[in-house]
Write an enzyme that holds these catalytic residues in place. Structure first.
Site, PDB file in Angstrom:
ATOM      1  N   GLU A  38      42.703  33.681  41.981  1.00  0.00           N
ATOM      2  CA  GLU A  38      42.787  32.595  42.954  1.00  0.00           C
ATOM      3  C   GLU A  38      41.443  32.370  43.635  1.00  0.00           C
ATOM      4  O   GLU A  38      41.047  31.223  43.901  1.00  0.00           O
ATOM      5  CB  GLU A  38      43.870  32.890  43.992  1.00  0.00           C
ATOM      6  CG  GLU A  38      45.274  33.019  43.424  1.00  0.00           C
ATOM      7  CD  GLU A  38      45.738  31.756  42.710  1.00  0.00           C
ATOM      8  OE1 GLU A  38      45.344  30.652  43.138  1.00  0.00           O
ATOM      9  OE2 GLU A  38      46.474  31.873  41.716  1.00  0.00           O
TER      10      GLU A  38
ATOM     11  N   ASP B 174      40.084  32.901  35.432  1.00  0.00           N
ATOM     12  CA  ASP B 174      40.331  34.178  34.754  1.00  0.00           C
ATOM     13  C   ASP B 174      39.019  34.932  34.529  1.00  0.00           C
ATOM     14  O   ASP B 174      38.941  36.142  34.747  1.00  0.00           O
ATOM     15  CB  ASP B 174      41.022  33.940  33.408  1.00  0.00           C
ATOM     16  CG  ASP B 174      42.507  33.652  33.550  1.00  0.00           C
ATOM     17  OD1 ASP B 174      43.061  33.905  34.639  1.00  0.00           O
ATOM     18  OD2 ASP B 174      43.107  33.180  32.567  1.00  0.00           O
TER      19      ASP B 174
END
Length: 429
Positions: A285, A370
């Site tokens: 996040e 990611d």
């Protein structure tokens, strides 16, 4: 002389039919592809995902896709009923002939939008109830009682009225009073409203539906705080939300804007993941913020909204726009609410065919987040966390590739974990 009304009726009808056929085709592909691969776990996941979990995800995906096809067919029929079959026209004429006209032009227009919203909401209720209490219940995800569901419905309706009516009234007033460039002023008001909601949501709106408690696990709190400091990120607090009150699905997210940002963990997430895995999910996040994905999405929303308001500004002055959709514009009254309503109904028909472009950008952002998480934490923790979340949320490991391109805002598990593996291998050599 060209009858633009008939031309627009033809274009609208064609887009409605083509869109429905395309959605049915994509859903059918998804059902067939998932069913074809239901019998065996993909080789890459054979050591981590059980056959039972894989088949549950397949059955859940197929059940939702089949139900979605029914929803799509019903939605197309309702749209046709509202437009070419005269639903909106009848509703508008009824309200135009009522006593509301004695109170000016704004009140009848607000009544039209409110009545449309009420009828649409009632028509959607059976689908919402079936999805929640049959499909989600069948697969063990629904935790809501009917009483809680009803309370949520009442609260969300009231919140929508309290927040929505003032901004809609302002836009309608601008449409009728701000001259030919009303759409520019309306766009500014709409953007300001959206930014205000971003600020108010975490502290005013969200607590009306869920309980938010400060994260009490001191070890996890220290770990998460250290990660955020390492990444140069500050938040107003770390909170745990009682997501298990409504669903078994797990998640974590940032909410708020500017100094009001909060980190929120579902209680279901904390129960399922180890501290290292929580770190990795949070780092993902944080990656969205580091790559400025949030700002890019807000800017994109601003740009698309500006284009939309400009288009509405032109269409609202074209008689064929109304008559081509089966609506008689008011001769002695304002048509601003009609224009706004018809525009909101028509735009999704055209935007559907460019949705793969937006989905692709979203998946690209997920890959970047990611990669950031792998660089900031142990990538193996992110892999194991994602596998747990895919399994616990019954996300299929074998989606149809074409369906993915249209609908998936997040990459499928095989692509997402596959991209991480080379990074992890190079980090260990």
């Amino acid at each position: 002389m060209t009858d633009y009304s008939l031309v627009f009726t033809g274009v609208f009808s064609a887009m409605l039919v083509l869109g429905l056929l395309a959605k049915f085709y994509l859903a059918s592909r998804q059902i067939r592809h998932v069913a074809r691969h239901r019998g065996a776990v993909p080789a890459a996941f054979a050591n981590t995902i059980s056959l039972e979990a894989h088949q549950k995800a397949a059955d859940y995906t197929i059940a939702k896709a089949r139900f979605g096809m029914l929803e799509m067919a019903f939605g197309a029929a309702v749209l046709l009923g509202w437009t070419l079959l005269g639903g909106i026209d009848a509703l508008n004429q009824a309200l135009a002939g009522s006593s509301l006209g004695a109170y000016g032009t704004l009140l009848p227009q607000l009544a039209l939008l409110a009545a449309f919203g009420l009828v649409s909401g009632v028509l959607d209720l059976p689908f919402t109830l079936y999805s929640t209490f049959r499909i989600e219940e069948r697969f063990g995800f629904n935790k809501m009682t009917f009483k809680l569901w009803l309370a949520d419905l009442v609260k969300s309706t009231l919140v929508g009225l309290v927040i929505g009516l003032p901004i809609v009234a302002l836009i309608l007033w601008l449409m009728g009073s701000a001259g030919s460039l009303w759409w520019l002023w309306a766009w500014g008001a709409w953007m300001g409203f959206n930014l205000l909601v971003l600020v108010l949501y975490p502290t005013v709106i969200a607590p009306m539906f869920n309980k938010f408690k400060p994260l009490e696990d001191e070890a996890l709190k220290a770990r998460v705080t250290a990660l955020m400091q390492r990444c140069g990120f500050a938040a107003k607090g770390l909170f745990v939300m009682d997501g298990s009150k409504r669903s078994a699905h797990a998640n974590a997210y940032f909410t708020g804007f500017g100094a009001a940002k909060r980190v929120v963990f579902y209680d279901t997430l904390l129960k399922q993941l180890s501290p290292g895995e929580v770190d990795a999910v949070l780092a993902h996040e944080l990656g969205h913020f580091k790559h400025k994905h949030i700002i890019k999405r807000i800017v994109s929303m601003f740009a698309m909204s500006l284009a939309g308001f400009a288009l509405l500004g032109w269409l609202s002055s074209q008689v064929w726009f109304y008559t081509g959709l089966g609506v008689r514009p008011n001769l002695n009254g304002a048509n601003d609410a009609l224009a706004l309503l018809l525009f909101l109904l028509v735009v999704p028909l055209f935007s559907f065919f460019i949705s793969p472009l937006f989905a692709q950008f979203s998946r690209k952002h997920e890959f970047e987040a990611d990669a950031y998480a792998v660089a900031q934490t142990d990538g193996r923790d992110l892999q194991s966390a994602l596998l747990k979340l895919y399994q616990d949320n019954a996300s299929t490991l074998t989606p149809d590739p074409v369906f993915v391109k249209f609908y998936y805002s997040h990459p499928p598990a095989s692509e997402r974990l596959g991209r991480m593996t080379p990074s992890l291998e190079s980090a260990t050599t």
